[in-house]
Design an enzyme around this catalytic site. Structure first.
Site, short mmCIF file in Angstrom:
data_model
loop_
_atom_site.label_atom_id
_atom_site.label_comp_id
_atom_site.label_asym_id
_atom_site.label_seq_id
_atom_site.Cartn_x
_atom_site.Cartn_y
_atom_site.Cartn_z
N ALA A 144 0.80 -1.29 0.01
CA ALA A 144 0.13 0.00 0.17
C ALA A 144 0.90 1.32 0.03
O ALA A 144 0.51 2.29 -0.46
CB ALA A 144 -0.98 -0.13 1.13
N GLU A 145 1.97 1.06 0.54
CA GLU A 145 2.61 2.50 0.83
C GLU A 145 3.60 2.74 -0.44
O GLU A 145 3.80 3.68 -1.12
CB GLU A 145 3.92 2.23 1.95
CG GLU A 145 2.94 2.58 3.46
CD GLU A 145 2.58 3.79 3.58
OE1 GLU A 145 3.11 4.65 3.07
OE2 GLU A 145 1.64 3.87 4.66
N SER A 146 4.30 1.82 -0.93
CA SER A 146 5.23 1.76 -1.99
C SER A 146 5.27 1.11 -3.29
O SER A 146 5.97 1.04 -4.25
CB SER A 146 6.69 1.82 -1.48
OG SER A 146 7.06 0.39 -1.05
N TYR A 180 -7.09 4.43 2.11
CA TYR A 180 -5.90 3.54 2.21
C TYR A 180 -6.00 2.35 3.30
O TYR A 180 -5.68 1.10 3.18
CB TYR A 180 -4.90 4.57 2.99
CG TYR A 180 -3.49 3.97 3.76
CD1 TYR A 180 -2.37 3.70 2.83
CD2 TYR A 180 -3.49 3.36 4.99
CE1 TYR A 180 -1.03 3.13 3.51
CE2 TYR A 180 -2.49 2.87 5.60
CZ TYR A 180 -1.39 2.65 5.04
OH TYR A 180 -0.18 2.00 5.30
#
Length: 215
Positions: free
Chosen positions: A113-115, A200
């Protein structure tokens, strides 16, 4: 000795100003693995620091993201079918999961999800690397190089475990705090009403479920 004449003062050389070149277009929103996300490449070319929306053909570079991978509320990606990263950094994730008593699937979901499992990304807010650690968080988690995969995963996992402890094991609140900060979660007594954070959390949960099934 003073002979009545004033000596000219020596001229101080000014440090050379670093040259910067920026190149953007209306197509700065690029498609990657089915999701559109704004990103800018930073690299050095002939002594000039370049910021461009076009990927350099050679050499080292950093990717500056304008949002985290899963934060855009208007993302058109199908989160239920996007390809997973089930093998990347297996030993590092397994060790971090044991050390901080986390499920490997949750660590993978947050990294995704972040990168999207990219080590060299930097957000517009300055978050760095696989788990998008802010400089202050990286320092608190004893991460000296946030672009080093093992350090980043260990630091991000440690921080995630800390948030889970703070919010009594509630994954939704811990992920919301990871994205928007624990102060905002406390202030709103739940997931903050920010579209980016709500998107998110939902997407981390989808990825978490899928990684659990894939393990």
């Amino acid at each position: 000795m003073d002979n009545g004449y004033s000596l000219p003062k020596p001229e101080l050389k000014k440090p050379a100003k670093k040259h910067v070149k920026a190149s953007y277009s209306e197509h700065g929103i690029l498609s990657d693995l089915g999701v559109e996300k704004r990103k800018v490449y930073q690299y050095e070319e002939n002594g000039i620091m370049v910021f461009s929306d076009s990927q350099p053909t050679q050499g080292d570079y950093r990717i500056h993201l304008y949002e985290c991978f899963a934060c855009r509320p208007d993302s058109t990606i199908d989160w239920y079918h996007i390809p997973l990263f089930t093998k990347e950094y297996s030993a590092v994730i397994s060790n971090a999961a044991k050390r901080y008593q986390l499920e490997p699937a949750l660590i993978r979901a947050v990294i995704h999800a972040e990168s999207a499992f990219r080590t060299n990304v930097v957000s517009k807010a300055g978050a760095m690397g696989l788990m998008q650690l802010m400089p202050g968080t990286a320092k608190d988690m004893q991460v000296t190089n946030a672009f080093h995969a093992e350090q980043n995963i260990n630091g991000g996992s440690r921080y995630l475990a800390k948030l889970l402890g703070q919010f009594n094991g509630d994954i939704d609140l811990a992920c919301a705090a990871y994205n928007a900060g624990p102060t905002n979660v406390d202030q709103y007594q739940g997931i903050p009403p920010f579209p980016e954070t709500q998107a998110y959390v939902q997407r981390v949960k989808i990825l978490y479920s899928r990684y659990r099934k894939a393990s």
